[in-house]
Write a protein that holds these residues in place. Structure first.
Motif, PDB file in Angstrom:
ATOM      1  N   GLN A 181       0.817  -1.212   0.000  1.00 32.55           N
ATOM      2  CA  GLN A 181       0.000   0.000   0.000  1.00 32.55           C
ATOM      3  C   GLN A 181       0.854   1.267   0.000  1.00 32.55           C
ATOM      4  O   GLN A 181       0.360   2.355  -0.293  1.00 32.55           O
ATOM      5  N   TYR A 182       2.145   1.139   0.334  1.00 31.51           N
ATOM      6  CA  TYR A 182       3.036   2.293   0.341  1.00 31.51           C
ATOM      7  C   TYR A 182       3.931   2.356  -0.896  1.00 31.51           C
ATOM      8  O   TYR A 182       4.807   3.216  -0.980  1.00 31.51           O
ATOM      9  N   ALA A 183       3.693   1.465  -1.832  1.00 32.70           N
ATOM     10  CA  ALA A 183       4.494   1.466  -3.059  1.00 32.70           C
ATOM     11  C   ALA A 183       4.370   2.810  -3.769  1.00 32.70           C
ATOM     12  O   ALA A 183       3.288   3.396  -3.855  1.00 32.70           O
ATOM     13  N   GLY A 184       5.505   3.285  -4.278  1.00 30.77           N
ATOM     14  CA  GLY A 184       5.503   4.536  -5.015  1.00 30.77           C
ATOM     15  C   GLY A 184       5.673   5.783  -4.177  1.00 30.77           C
ATOM     16  O   GLY A 184       5.835   6.878  -4.727  1.00 30.77           O
ATOM     17  N   GLN A 185       5.651   5.664  -2.837  1.00 32.66           N
ATOM     18  CA  GLN A 185       5.822   6.844  -2.000  1.00 32.66           C
ATOM     19  C   GLN A 185       7.306   7.191  -1.894  1.00 32.66           C
ATOM     20  O   GLN A 185       8.150   6.317  -1.735  1.00 32.66           O
ATOM     21  N   PRO A 186       7.644   8.470  -1.954  1.00 30.20           N
ATOM     22  CA  PRO A 186       9.057   8.869  -1.883  1.00 30.20           C
ATOM     23  C   PRO A 186       9.615   8.731  -0.477  1.00 30.20           C
ATOM     24  O   PRO A 186       8.875   8.742   0.513  1.00 30.20           O
ATOM     25  N   GLY A 187      10.932   8.596  -0.386  1.00 37.70           N
ATOM     26  CA  GLY A 187      11.590   8.753   0.897  1.00 37.70           C
ATOM     27  C   GLY A 187      11.600  10.229   1.258  1.00 37.70           C
ATOM     28  O   GLY A 187      11.470  11.097   0.385  1.00 37.70           O
ATOM     29  N   THR A 188      11.736  10.547   2.525  1.00 42.54           N
ATOM     30  CA  THR A 188      11.665  11.947   2.944  1.00 42.54           C
ATOM     31  C   THR A 188      12.661  12.276   4.055  1.00 42.54           C
ATOM     32  O   THR A 188      12.981  11.427   4.887  1.00 42.54           O
ATOM     33  N   ASP A 189      13.124  13.517   4.047  1.00 38.42           N
ATOM     34  CA  ASP A 189      13.731  14.183   5.200  1.00 38.42           C
ATOM     35  C   ASP A 189      12.792  15.311   5.564  1.00 38.42           C
ATOM     36  O   ASP A 189      12.361  16.074   4.682  1.00 38.42           O
ATOM     37  N   GLN A 190      12.462  15.451   6.844  1.00 38.56           N
ATOM     38  CA  GLN A 190      11.524  16.481   7.280  1.00 38.56           C
ATOM     39  C   GLN A 190      12.127  17.269   8.443  1.00 38.56           C
ATOM     40  O   GLN A 190      12.686  16.675   9.373  1.00 38.56           O
ATOM     41  N   PHE A 191      11.986  18.589   8.381  1.00 38.09           N
ATOM     42  CA  PHE A 191      12.600  19.462   9.377  1.00 38.09           C
ATOM     43  C   PHE A 191      11.605  20.534   9.809  1.00 38.09           C
ATOM     44  O   PHE A 191      10.926  21.128   8.976  1.00 38.09           O
ATOM     45  N   GLY A 192      11.531  20.771  11.100  1.00 38.72           N
ATOM     46  CA  GLY A 192      10.668  21.825  11.620  1.00 38.72           C
ATOM     47  C   GLY A 192      11.341  22.575  12.748  1.00 38.72           C
ATOM     48  O   GLY A 192      12.162  22.015  13.484  1.00 38.72           O
ATOM     49  N   GLY A 193      11.006  23.858  12.886  1.00 43.58           N
ATOM     50  CA  GLY A 193      11.604  24.646  13.954  1.00 43.58           C
ATOM     51  C   GLY A 193      10.958  26.005  14.063  1.00 43.58           C
ATOM     52  O   GLY A 193       9.915  26.270  13.463  1.00 43.58           O
ATOM     53  N   ARG A 194      11.607  26.886  14.826  1.00 45.94           N
ATOM     54  CA  ARG A 194      11.058  28.210  15.093  1.00 45.94           C
ATOM     55  C   ARG A 194      11.906  29.308  14.460  1.00 45.94           C
ATOM     56  O   ARG A 194      13.104  29.133  14.249  1.00 45.94           O
ATOM     57  N   VAL A 195      11.256  30.429  14.177  1.00 46.53           N
ATOM     58  CA  VAL A 195      11.938  31.609  13.637  1.00 46.53           C
ATOM     59  C   VAL A 195      11.440  32.835  14.384  1.00 46.53           C
ATOM     60  O   VAL A 195      10.332  32.850  14.921  1.00 46.53           O
ATOM     61  N   SER A 196      12.259  33.890  14.382  1.00 41.46           N
ATOM     62  CA  SER A 196      11.854  35.159  14.975  1.00 41.46           C
ATOM     63  C   SER A 196      11.094  35.988  13.939  1.00 41.46           C
ATOM     64  O   SER A 196      11.122  35.683  12.736  1.00 41.46           O
ATOM     65  N   PRO A 197      10.381  37.046  14.361  1.00 38.77           N
ATOM     66  CA  PRO A 197       9.467  37.775  13.462  1.00 38.77           C
ATOM     67  C   PRO A 197      10.118  38.361  12.213  1.00 38.77           C
ATOM     68  O   PRO A 197       9.448  38.509  11.184  1.00 38.77           O
ATOM     69  N   GLU A 198      11.400  38.725  12.268  1.00 36.42           N
ATOM     70  CA  GLU A 198      12.035  39.353  11.106  1.00 36.42           C
ATOM     71  C   GLU A 198      12.391  38.360  10.003  1.00 36.42           C
ATOM     72  O   GLU A 198      12.783  38.755   8.901  1.00 36.42           O
TER      73      GLU A 198
END
Length: 256
Positions: A181-198
């Motif tokens: 059922q997952y055939a054809g799905q790409p591998g991934t790197d995922q990144f999340g974080g915070r930033v200041s208003p500017e």
């Protein structure tokens, strides 16, 4: 005087494991809290390297090569109030927002009250970034069997203008042993974080790949897509975050 060294001997049974455990304990990072599993078919195959998930290496403790402002102030975690009307999420209705927050929590973080910060849509579908006061969560949406596939963990203090809170990787759906059922799905790197208003723009470079992150509600979210037969590398690849203001001026270059 006899200078002949005594013959070498094998270590006693179990000594190898004791030494390895001592080394791992000595090198464990103090601000790593815990890691929630990715709820996918690939997660069931984690023992053979099909999926991996990581807490941040240092929160934002990387080296800032370009840091015009020498700010030392640390900011608290993003607000987790689900009733905060000042933070609408682009492309997400209030009802869907509530469903995402509840579904991602129930699927991997049942003890947390998660607040949705943004949803990123790319060639692989949709992925969300959520926070509680203890964890940062990247949650793939519209995935079987529950529709929500969260992963993440604890995060450190944030030093402006940009900081990494969570980093995850998953192998491609065509890797041997994965469910059909997952055939054809790409591998991934995922990144999340915070930033200041500017901060108006963040680029994420991992190894030879570079992408522009989505910036919204005081956070950034990026996903690097790989071939469907991609395996997670055994060795960590170099990661660089670059933050820019609205005029395109580089504010910081961070290597977490």
């Amino acid at each position: 005087m006899n200078t002949t060294l005594p013959p070498s001997r094998d270590l006693p049974p179990g000594r190898h494991a004791q030494i390895r455990g001592a080394v791992l304990a000595a090198t464990r990072r103090p601000n790593r809290r815990w890691i929630a599993p990715l709820v996918t078919a690939a997660a069931a195959l984690a023992i053979v390297g099909l999926v991996a998930w990581f807490t941040p290496w240092t929160g934002n403790g990387g080296n800032a090569a370009t840091q015009p402002t020498s700010q030392e102030t640390t900011l608290p975690a993003p607000s987790t109030s689900t009733s905060d009307v000042s933070e609408p999420v682009a492309g997400v209705s209030p009802d869907e927002r509530a469903a995402i927050e509840d579904g991602c929590a129930r699927s991997g973080f049942p003890d947390e009250t998660l607040t949705l910060k943004q949803v990123l849509t790319d060639a692989a579908g949709r992925v969300a970034l959520l926070y509680s006061d203890r964890v940062a969560v990247v949650c793939t949406l519209d995935t079987p069997p529950t529709g929500y596939n969260p992963g993440g963990g604890g995060f450190g203090d944030f030093t402006p203008p940009v900081g990494l809170d969570t980093s995850l990787a998953s192998a491609g759906g065509d890797v041997a042993g994965n469910k059909s059922q997952y055939a054809g799905q790409p591998g991934t790197d995922q990144f999340g974080g915070r930033v200041s208003p500017e901060v108006a723009k963040v680029t994420v470079t991992v190894g030879a790949d570079s992408v522009d992150a989505s910036v919204a509600n005081g956070t950034f979210l990026a996903r690097v897509l790989h071939p469907t037969d991609w395996l997670i590398p055994e060795n960590r690849r170099a990661l660089v975050l670059r933050a820019y203001d609205k005029n395109g001026t580089l504010l910081a270059e961070v290597t977490p």
